[in-house]
Design an enzyme around this catalytic site. Structure first.
Site, PDB file in Angstrom:
ATOM      1  N   SER A 252       0.869  -1.173   0.000  1.00 28.43           N
ATOM      2  CA  SER A 252       0.000   0.000   0.000  1.00 28.43           C
ATOM      3  C   SER A 252       0.906   1.222   0.000  1.00 28.43           C
ATOM      4  CB  SER A 252      -0.926  -0.041   1.222  1.00 28.43           C
ATOM      5  OG  SER A 252      -1.745   1.100   1.255  1.00 28.43           O
ATOM      6  N   TYR A 266      -4.428   7.748  -6.742  1.00 28.55           N
ATOM      7  CA  TYR A 266      -3.451   6.922  -6.029  1.00 28.55           C
ATOM      8  C   TYR A 266      -3.920   6.680  -4.587  1.00 28.55           C
ATOM      9  CZ  TYR A 266       1.225   5.343  -4.468  1.00 28.55           C
ATOM     10  OH  TYR A 266       2.297   4.624  -3.959  1.00 28.55           O
ATOM     11  N   LYS A 270      -4.684   3.012  -3.050  1.00 28.39           N
ATOM     12  CA  LYS A 270      -3.897   2.422  -1.962  1.00 28.39           C
ATOM     13  C   LYS A 270      -4.772   2.142  -0.733  1.00 28.39           C
ATOM     14  CE  LYS A 270       0.098   1.965  -3.988  1.00 28.39           C
ATOM     15  NZ  LYS A 270       0.676   0.621  -4.229  1.00 28.39           N
TER      16      LYS A 270
HETATM   17  N1  LIG Z   1       8.729   5.051  -3.820  1.00 27.93           N
HETATM   18  C1  LIG Z   1       7.927   5.479  -2.877  1.00 27.93           C
HETATM   19  O1  LIG Z   1       8.178   6.533  -2.247  1.00 27.93           O
HETATM   20  C2  LIG Z   1       6.687   4.690  -2.511  1.00 27.93           C
HETATM   21  C3  LIG Z   1       5.941   5.129  -1.415  1.00 27.93           C
HETATM   22  C4  LIG Z   1       4.798   4.419  -1.066  1.00 27.93           C
HETATM   23  C5  LIG Z   1       4.423   3.308  -1.776  1.00 27.93           C
HETATM   24  N2  LIG Z   1       5.167   2.906  -2.849  1.00 27.93           N
HETATM   25  C6  LIG Z   1       4.702   1.727  -3.564  1.00 27.93           C
HETATM   26  O2  LIG Z   1       5.757   0.797  -3.669  1.00 27.93           O
HETATM   27  C7  LIG Z   1       5.572  -0.012  -4.815  1.00 27.93           C
HETATM   28  C8  LIG Z   1       6.868  -0.080  -5.593  1.00 27.93           C
HETATM   29  O3  LIG Z   1       7.183   1.196  -6.058  1.00 27.93           O
HETATM   30  P1  LIG Z   1       8.685   1.703  -6.310  1.00 27.93           P
HETATM   31  O4  LIG Z   1       8.819   2.961  -5.561  1.00 27.93           O
HETATM   32  O5  LIG Z   1       9.653   0.606  -6.117  1.00 27.93           O
HETATM   33  O6  LIG Z   1       8.533   2.112  -7.841  1.00 27.93           O
HETATM   34  P2  LIG Z   1       9.353   1.736  -9.150  1.00 27.93           P
HETATM   35  O7  LIG Z   1       8.733   2.572 -10.217  1.00 27.93           O
HETATM   36  O8  LIG Z   1      10.812   1.851  -8.894  1.00 27.93           O
HETATM   37  O9  LIG Z   1       8.978   0.206  -9.386  1.00 27.93           O
HETATM   38  C9  LIG Z   1       7.703  -0.212  -9.768  1.00 27.93           C
HETATM   39  C10 LIG Z   1       7.855  -1.341 -10.769  1.00 27.93           C
HETATM   40  O10 LIG Z   1       6.544  -1.830 -11.084  1.00 27.93           O
HETATM   41  C11 LIG Z   1       6.522  -2.138 -12.466  1.00 27.93           C
HETATM   42  N3  LIG Z   1       5.146  -2.108 -12.949  1.00 27.93           N
HETATM   43  C12 LIG Z   1       4.323  -1.038 -13.057  1.00 27.93           C
HETATM   44  N4  LIG Z   1       3.160  -1.408 -13.603  1.00 27.93           N
HETATM   45  C13 LIG Z   1       3.233  -2.749 -13.833  1.00 27.93           C
HETATM   46  C14 LIG Z   1       2.351  -3.694 -14.387  1.00 27.93           C
HETATM   47  N5  LIG Z   1       1.136  -3.342 -14.831  1.00 27.93           N
HETATM   48  N6  LIG Z   1       2.760  -4.978 -14.487  1.00 27.93           N
HETATM   49  C15 LIG Z   1       3.990  -5.345 -14.066  1.00 27.93           C
HETATM   50  N7  LIG Z   1       4.876  -4.480 -13.544  1.00 27.93           N
HETATM   51  C16 LIG Z   1       4.505  -3.193 -13.426  1.00 27.93           C
HETATM   52  C17 LIG Z   1       7.357  -1.048 -13.104  1.00 27.93           C
HETATM   53  O11 LIG Z   1       7.810  -1.417 -14.396  1.00 27.93           O
HETATM   54  C18 LIG Z   1       8.492  -0.885 -12.097  1.00 27.93           C
HETATM   55  O12 LIG Z   1       9.596  -1.701 -12.407  1.00 27.93           O
HETATM   56  C19 LIG Z   1       4.394   0.595  -5.584  1.00 27.93           C
HETATM   57  O13 LIG Z   1       3.234  -0.156  -5.331  1.00 27.93           O
HETATM   58  C20 LIG Z   1       4.275   1.971  -4.987  1.00 27.93           C
HETATM   59  O14 LIG Z   1       2.967   2.475  -5.083  1.00 27.93           O
HETATM   60  C21 LIG Z   1       6.301   3.566  -3.228  1.00 27.93           C
END
Ligand SMILES: NC(=O)c1ccc[n+]([C@@H]2O[C@H](COP(=O)([O-])OP(=O)(O)OC[C@H]3O[C@@H](n4cnc5c(N)ncnc54)[C@H](O)[C@@H]3O)[C@@H](O)[C@H]2O)c1
Length: 361
Positions: A252, A266, A270
């Protein structure tokens, strides 16, 4: 202070009059102030370059080092100094205290030996760090992403250096988690049993409030963050129920805990992940299948908003004053792999905020 280098922290740069002036000038050119540096104040420039993925380049950092050296040689700036550790420039008003040690990932050998774990979003950021950790702890990881290159990089990095223990493996599957055929290929690659599923793949929105959210963003954010997450759960749960064993960890966000961390799409998506997690945990209580979620705060990953909505971003920024330090993906992998492991026994239907305390503010 002597010359500043890439080994000095952001806080040390801000405490130095010439360093502060150089950073203030650089940020002003981007329409920002030094308050934007609050979540990274304890990072050295060297680390900031590494985690920023090109947003803060080595060239830009070298230029700042040179600018400060030249300013000091010319007799220094008249800009007011910020006392070291006071953190006034970053909104941190605590008295000077020793810096806490940086997180060092510590592998638990064999924690996932004999297990197959599906990790989505494995080509980048949190998913990649999770896939890497589970594999280095002995798991057979079905690493899923839409980006084939990132998956190959991960496999080459781990396999190439011979870092994986016997039986551990990265099985890359290039698939879109919103696509049923893709989900079927993921399950096929997993083979017999799936012991764990980490639903990490996700996308951001444009920070738009509900009066300006566009249908395309709304639909895609829900398709990936909610429907894709559900489709993978639906695919693996029957096997887990048959085996009376399985752990699912959904990702989330801070935006799943409150209304002030992102845009309408978003945030709603979430919150839906939290609902999906709790409902599944309730439905499967006592079956051996446990379902939990992790809610990350700010993490330095590839995720960055595009075509940002100014009104929404302004509102979100106004609520970010007390944000904790930004984390590295390995810190989230530590939380996710704990919930994926048997050690999370007795934890079911919970949302673990892994945010350095941001949600406690
Ligand atoms: N980075 C942050 O600050 C943060 C904060 C809160 C939550 N999140 C959550 O953490 C999770 C990971 O994010 P991250 O920060 O590592 O981002 P990121 O963009 O580095 O990685 C996300 C990955 O998901 C893949 N992806 C996206 N859509 C897809 C699909 N339909 N099918 C298969 N793969 C898909 C992308 O290609 C990417 O490699 C997400 O769910 C994001 O919402 C991130």
């Amino acid at each position: 202070m002597a010359d500043l280098t890439l080994q000095h922290t952001v806080r040390e740069w801000l405490a130095d009059p010439e360093g502060n002036a150089a950073l203030t000038e650089m940020l002003a050119a981007q329409g920002q102030t030094t308050k934007a540096l609050a979540p990274v104040k304890r990072m050295s420039f060297e680390k900031l370059i590494k985690v920023s993925r090109g947003k803060f380049s080595r060239e830009a950092a070298d230029q700042l080092v040179e600018q400060v050296r030249a300013a000091k040689a010319a007799g220094g700036t008249t800009a007011p100094a910020t006392s070291p550790g006071s953190g006034a420039a970053t909104g941190d008003t605590r008295a000077e205290t020793p810096e806490p040690a940086e997180f060092v990932e510590e592998i638990t050998p064999g924690r996932f030996t004999g297990q197959t774990v599906v990790v989505t979003g494995a080509a980048s950021g949190i998913g990649r760090a999770t896939a890497s950790r589970v594999a280095r702890e002995g798991g057979r990881v079905v690493a899923v992403d839409m980006t084939a290159a990132g998956l190959e990089e991960l496999r080459a990095e781990l396999g190439g250096s011979g870092r994986l223990p016997d039986g551990a493996e990265i099985v890359p599957v290039t698939a879109d988690i919103t696509d049923d055929a893709g989900v079927a290929r993921i399950l096929e690659a997993a083979g017999g049993s799936v012991h764990g599923l980490a639903n990490v793949a996700g996308i951001m929105d444009r920070f738009a409030a509900v009066h300006t959210v566009d249908d395309a963003t709304w639909d895609r954010v829900f398709a990936v963050n909610v429907t894709g997450t559900m489709k993978l759960m639906r695919a693996v749960v029957p096997g887990m129920l048959a085996a009376a064993e399985g752990r699912i960890v959904n990702v989330s966000s801070e935006a799943g805990l409150r209304g002030s961390a992102s845009g309408a799409a978003y945030t709603a998506s979430k919150h839906a992940v939290v609902g999906l997690t709790k409902n599944a945990a309730f439905m499967y209580t006592g079956t051996g299948v446990r379902v939990n979620a992790v809610a990350p705060g700010g993490v330095a990953t590839g995720m960055s908003p595009q075509d940002v909505d100014e009104f929404g971003m302004g509102r979100v920024q106004s609520a970010m004053g007390l944000m904790a330090d930004i984390a590295v993906p390995e810190q989230l992998a530590a939380s996710i792999s704990f919930l994926l492991s048997a050690d999370s026994t007795n934890i079911n239907g919970q949302v673990l905020a892994s945010d350095g305390g941001w949600s406690a503010a």
